[in-house]
Design a protein around this motif. Structure first.
Motif, PDB file in Angstrom:
ATOM      1  N   ARG A 183       0.816  -1.211   0.000  1.00 16.87           N
ATOM      2  CA  ARG A 183       0.000   0.000   0.000  1.00 16.87           C
ATOM      3  C   ARG A 183       0.852   1.264   0.000  1.00 16.87           C
ATOM      4  O   ARG A 183       0.541   2.237  -0.690  1.00 16.87           O
ATOM      5  CB  ARG A 183      -0.892  -0.016   1.234  1.00 16.87           C
ATOM      6  N   ASP A 184       1.962   1.238   0.746  1.00 18.94           N
ATOM      7  CA  ASP A 184       2.767   2.461   0.851  1.00 18.94           C
ATOM      8  C   ASP A 184       3.485   2.807  -0.444  1.00 18.94           C
ATOM      9  O   ASP A 184       4.080   3.871  -0.562  1.00 18.94           O
ATOM     10  CB  ASP A 184       3.772   2.345   2.018  1.00 18.94           C
ATOM     11  N   ARG A 185       3.425   1.927  -1.435  1.00 13.05           N
ATOM     12  CA  ARG A 185       4.090   2.240  -2.722  1.00 13.05           C
ATOM     13  C   ARG A 185       3.089   2.667  -3.789  1.00 13.05           C
ATOM     14  O   ARG A 185       3.447   2.848  -4.952  1.00 13.05           O
ATOM     15  CB  ARG A 185       4.890   1.028  -3.209  1.00 13.05           C
ATOM     16  N   PHE A 186       1.847   2.834  -3.396  1.00  8.06           N
ATOM     17  CA  PHE A 186       0.840   3.149  -4.421  1.00  8.06           C
ATOM     18  C   PHE A 186       1.030   4.510  -5.092  1.00  8.06           C
ATOM     19  O   PHE A 186       0.577   4.721  -6.212  1.00  8.06           O
ATOM     20  CB  PHE A 186      -0.586   2.981  -3.890  1.00  8.06           C
ATOM     21  N   SER A 187       1.731   5.434  -4.422  1.00  9.18           N
ATOM     22  CA  SER A 187       1.964   6.738  -5.065  1.00  9.18           C
ATOM     23  C   SER A 187       2.945   6.578  -6.240  1.00  9.18           C
ATOM     24  O   SER A 187       3.111   7.493  -7.036  1.00  9.18           O
ATOM     25  CB  SER A 187       2.509   7.743  -4.052  1.00  9.18           C
ATOM     26  N   THR A 188       3.583   5.398  -6.352  1.00  5.44           N
ATOM     27  CA  THR A 188       4.537   5.176  -7.463  1.00  5.44           C
ATOM     28  C   THR A 188       3.933   4.295  -8.557  1.00  5.44           C
ATOM     29  O   THR A 188       4.653   3.858  -9.467  1.00  5.44           O
ATOM     30  CB  THR A 188       5.818   4.474  -6.951  1.00  5.44           C
ATOM     31  N   LEU A 189       2.643   4.024  -8.454  1.00  4.99           N
ATOM     32  CA  LEU A 189       1.996   3.056  -9.361  1.00  4.99           C
ATOM     33  C   LEU A 189       2.283   3.375 -10.835  1.00  4.99           C
ATOM     34  O   LEU A 189       2.078   4.503 -11.278  1.00  4.99           O
ATOM     35  CB  LEU A 189       0.479   3.070  -9.125  1.00  4.99           C
ATOM     36  N   ARG A 190       2.752   2.377 -11.556  1.00  2.00           N
ATOM     37  CA  ARG A 190       2.993   2.446 -13.012  1.00  2.00           C
ATOM     38  C   ARG A 190       4.080   3.446 -13.418  1.00  2.00           C
ATOM     39  O   ARG A 190       4.239   3.760 -14.584  1.00  2.00           O
ATOM     40  CB  ARG A 190       1.690   2.770 -13.764  1.00  2.00           C
ATOM     41  N   GLN A 191       4.817   3.952 -12.395  1.00  2.00           N
ATOM     42  CA  GLN A 191       5.897   4.880 -12.725  1.00  2.00           C
ATOM     43  C   GLN A 191       7.230   4.142 -12.768  1.00  2.00           C
ATOM     44  O   GLN A 191       7.372   3.074 -12.171  1.00  2.00           O
ATOM     45  CB  GLN A 191       5.951   6.001 -11.687  1.00  2.00           C
ATOM     46  N   TYR A 192       8.190   4.767 -13.425  1.00  2.00           N
ATOM     47  CA  TYR A 192       9.520   4.164 -13.573  1.00  2.00           C
ATOM     48  C   TYR A 192      10.097   3.850 -12.193  1.00  2.00           C
ATOM     49  O   TYR A 192      10.157   4.728 -11.338  1.00  2.00           O
ATOM     50  CB  TYR A 192      10.405   5.154 -14.315  1.00  2.00           C
ATOM     51  N   LEU A 209       5.705   0.780  -8.433  1.00  2.00           N
ATOM     52  CA  LEU A 209       4.871  -0.421  -8.382  1.00  2.00           C
ATOM     53  C   LEU A 209       4.260  -0.689  -9.763  1.00  2.00           C
ATOM     54  O   LEU A 209       3.798   0.235 -10.422  1.00  2.00           O
ATOM     55  CB  LEU A 209       3.765  -0.128  -7.375  1.00  2.00           C
ATOM     56  N   SER A 210       4.246  -1.949 -10.166  1.00  2.00           N
ATOM     57  CA  SER A 210       3.624  -2.297 -11.447  1.00  2.00           C
ATOM     58  C   SER A 210       2.098  -2.265 -11.322  1.00  2.00           C
ATOM     59  O   SER A 210       1.553  -2.494 -10.242  1.00  2.00           O
ATOM     60  CB  SER A 210       4.070  -3.706 -11.851  1.00  2.00           C
ATOM     61  N   ALA A 233       3.409   3.028 -19.332  1.00  2.00           N
ATOM     62  CA  ALA A 233       2.985   2.686 -17.974  1.00  2.00           C
ATOM     63  C   ALA A 233       2.503   1.241 -17.808  1.00  2.00           C
ATOM     64  O   ALA A 233       2.632   0.671 -16.732  1.00  2.00           O
ATOM     65  CB  ALA A 233       1.891   3.651 -17.539  1.00  2.00           C
ATOM     66  N   ASP A 234       1.950   0.648 -18.846  1.00  2.00           N
ATOM     67  CA  ASP A 234       1.482  -0.738 -18.733  1.00  2.00           C
ATOM     68  C   ASP A 234       2.652  -1.727 -18.699  1.00  2.00           C
ATOM     69  O   ASP A 234       2.476  -2.874 -18.267  1.00  2.00           O
ATOM     70  CB  ASP A 234       0.540  -1.092 -19.888  1.00  2.00           C
TER      71      ASP A 234
END
Ligand SMILES: Cc1ncc(C[n+]2csc(CCOP(=O)(O)OP(=O)(O)O)c2C)c(N)n1
Ligand SMILES: CC(=O)[C@@H](O)[C@H](O)COP(=O)(O)O
Ligand SMILES: [Mg+2]
Length: 621
Positions: free
Chosen positions: A88-97, A100-101, A423-424
């Motif tokens: 959950r704590d990595r969701f601000s990085t979602l789909r970013q280089y 989080l994938s 991003a995908d």
């Protein structure tokens, strides 16, 4: 943090076990809050994740995702699973280089048993894992969670047909929201609609059976009731396709009724055979804009969570231009048909679907069928235009070879999302199509760099080709270069007298390449830029005629893999030194397109640096 209440106390699925259904309901509301907040800031897949909240919570509660294998088909709906399994704590990085994938990734967590991204493979992979479990004498449950959309893909039937008679304990959870990205299509969708309104199974029968089993003589009674019921049921009611394939069918159950879903999962877990649990959910649930328009909120860019408005205005992209041009062509030519495999809006065909309803075919997630069907149409005098994302065309390689190319049929492939999509991530990049299409005799590949070239090439593909022809274009819009050189297979778009280096590129990469040429000029390197517009026998003739103009060091810049790319072709067709900057022979991580250009050295700075470095080796620098 505060606003997510109970979610703050959940650090792993183990924390779910002792919670009451009421408390789990509160948790589901917090999860929805978190998902909407988070995805409104990062973009991502929204509606599917909102719809699956209760089901995903129930799966984490009833199974142990660190030991059992839970496979989310496509994986675009795995956010709740990720949140509950420590990410959950990595969701601000979602789909970013580096972040989080957006899909399942074993390298992120042992609770992701395999990568996902392409639809309809989950039951196959699950069955493979079940066989491995049996052969290796191990103990874990295997669950495939598949949507009704993904169930339109042929692979899913191949797997169900095999799994149903395999004898392997295996649970398939059908997450049926009556939606693919757009409205779901086809006979299976109709079959599910019929099952949805039939309250006959629910799982009550499983509970009754259990109770009967506990009383003396109950088991024999159950068996006799089952036999009689099966006869009556088979006579009065159509059985589900899944039962016919050998599955025990449970459901349909309201997927937002946590208690019922948990109870049925617990029952299914105990059954030592292939079971299919039919769960009905509402796509986009709990956020009014996505409930009202799940298609629009399937995959989103950043948006204002209060109004639901997207922050960036959508610029005209290649898909929209393709759709508009095709409508124009089809207005005047009744032979032209458009085929999509469940991506009507993504491929820009929404307008075509209303203007030319009778010539528009959404076949579901069925790329192989789409291509073979196009072959049939072409053989009977129509002009089928198959619009597929590059990555999904991979599914239909055999049909391009067998059904289209061997007969030399005139099928037009409009290949969207060619090149790096960003991003995908690895599952969605369109970096292989040139390599695999080039390997097929008789396929012409056209590579527009601008809307103007797309337009000319579409006219050419429809009216001046008579065999298989593919037009590949990227996700997004055109760049600064907006010319039309499509009449030349190999066009020089930046001529420099006394050039020392020639950069050769194709498609959208023209923009980074021209910017690199400017940088090189400012560093004293005379640079010309050429563009490959088509891969066909005409290109070989053009190269032979222009070989002198391409003297010196040639650097090919392409957003595709090395093997089978234009760089490889050019190196084998000219005597001078030819180098290549490409995506390499590897799979790329996810991130923005610009991040990935930098990652590969395909950005203007990277290209210029590459040339400066290799110039020295050539003795020029
Ligand atoms: C082979 C393939 N074709 C197309 C897609 C694009 N795609 C991703 S999700 C999706 C719809 C899936 O619908 P469903 O399985 O019902 O899931 P839902 O979004 O409704 O939860 C499509 C068409 C894909 N991922 N893979
Ligand atoms: C999960 C999936 O495969 C699609 O939703 C895909 O992410 C769509 O990509 P675009 O956003 O490029 O249409
Ligand atoms: Mg669905």
């Amino acid at each position: 943090m505060k606003r997510y209440g109970i979610l703050n106390n959940i650090t792993s699925p183990a924390d779910l076990k002792g919670l009451s259904y009421d408390t789990l309901g509160v948790l589901c509301a917090a999860l929805r809050e978190f998902i909407v907040d988070s995805v409104s800031q990062t973009g991502g897949h929204l509606a599917s994740n909102l719809g699956i909240v209760e089901l995903a919570v129930a799966l984490e509660r009833e199974f142990d995702s660190s030991r059992d294998r839970i496979i989310y088909d496509v994986g675009h709906q795995c956010y709740v699973h990720k949140i509950l399994t420590g990410r959950r704590d990595r969701f601000s990085t979602l789909r970013q280089y580096g972040g989080l994938s957006g899909f399942m990734k074993p390298e992120e967590s042992i609770t992701d048993p395999c990568i996902t991204g392409h639809a309809s493979d989950s039951v196959s992979v699950a069955l493979g894992m079940a066989h491995a479990r049996t052969l290796r004498n191990q103990k874990y449950h295997v669950v495939a969670v598949i949507g009704d959309g993904a169930l339109t893909g042929g692979m899913a039937y191949e797997a169900l047909s095999n799994a149903g008679t395999s004898g392997e304990p295996l649970l398939v959870v059908l997450n049926d929201n009556n939606m693919s990205i757009a409205k779901n299509v086809g006979g299976l969708s109709r079959h599910l609609s019929r099952l949805r309104v039939s309250p006959r199974y629910l799982g009550a029968k499983v509970r009754i059976k259990e109770k009967l089993a506990r009383i003396p003589g109950g088991r024999a009674l159950t068996q006799s009731i089952s036999r009689t019921k099966a006869r009556i049921k088979g006579f009065l009611l159509p059985t589900s396709l899944f039962e016919q394939m050998g599955f025990t069918y449970l459901g349909p159950v309201d997927g937002h009724d946590l208690k019922s879903v948990c109870e049925l999962l617990a029952q299914a877990k105990k059954m030592k055979k292939p079971v299919l649990l039919h769960v009905m959910t509402q796509k986009g649930r709990g956020y009014a804009p996505s409930e009202n328009n799940p298609e629009k909120y399937h995959g989103v860019s950043q948006f204002d969570r209060v109004t639901g408005e997207f922050l960036a205005k959508k610029k005209e992209d290649f898909s929209a231009r393709f759709g508009a041009e095709l409508c124009g062509l089809a207005d005047k030519d009744a032979r032209i048909c458009a085929i999509t495999a469940a991506m009507p809006s993504g491929t820009g065909l929404t307008r075509f679907s209303t203007l030319h309803r009778d010539r528009f075919f959404d076949v579901g997630i069925a790329e192989e069928h789409a291509v073979a069907m196009a072959a049939g149409m072409a053989a009977q005098g129509l002009v089928p235009v198959v619009a597929l994302y590059s990555t999904f065309l991979q599914r239909a390689y055999d049909q391009v070879v067998h059904d289209v190319a061997i007969e030399g049929l005139h099928v037009v492939f409009c290949i969207d999302r060619a090149g790096i999509v960003g991003a995908d991530g690895a599952t969605h990049n369109g970096v292989l199509d040139i390599a695999f299409l080039r390997s097929i005799p008789g396929v012409t590949i056209l590579c527009p760099s601008s809307f103007a070239e797309l337009r000319s090439m579409m006219t050419r593909a429809v009216y001046h080709e008579n065999g298989p022809v593919a037009i590949r274009y990227p996700r997004g819009g055109e760049g600064a270069w907006r010319g039309d050189t499509s009449s030349q297979p190999l066009a020089c778009v930046r001529q420099t007298a006394g050039h020392e280096v020639t950069l050769v590129t194709h498609g959208i990469m023209i923009n980074e390449t021209l910017a690199a040429a400017e940088k090189l000029e400012s560093r004293g390197v005379r640079t010309q830029v050429c563009k490959v517009n088509e891969l066909s026998p005409a290109l070989e003739q053009a190269l032979a005629a222009q070989e002198d103009a391409l003297s010196g060091l040639c650097v090919v810049v392409e957003d595709t893999v090395d093997n089978g790319g234009v760089g490889e072709w050019l190196a084998s067709h000219r005597s001078g030194r030819t180098l290549c900057i490409s995506t390499g022979n590897r799979f790329l991580p996810h991130g923005s397109v610009n991040d990935l250009y930098r990652h590969c050295g395909l950005d203007a700075d990277g290209i210029a640096e590459f040339v400066m470095e290799h110039r020295k080796e050539t003795g020029l620098g």
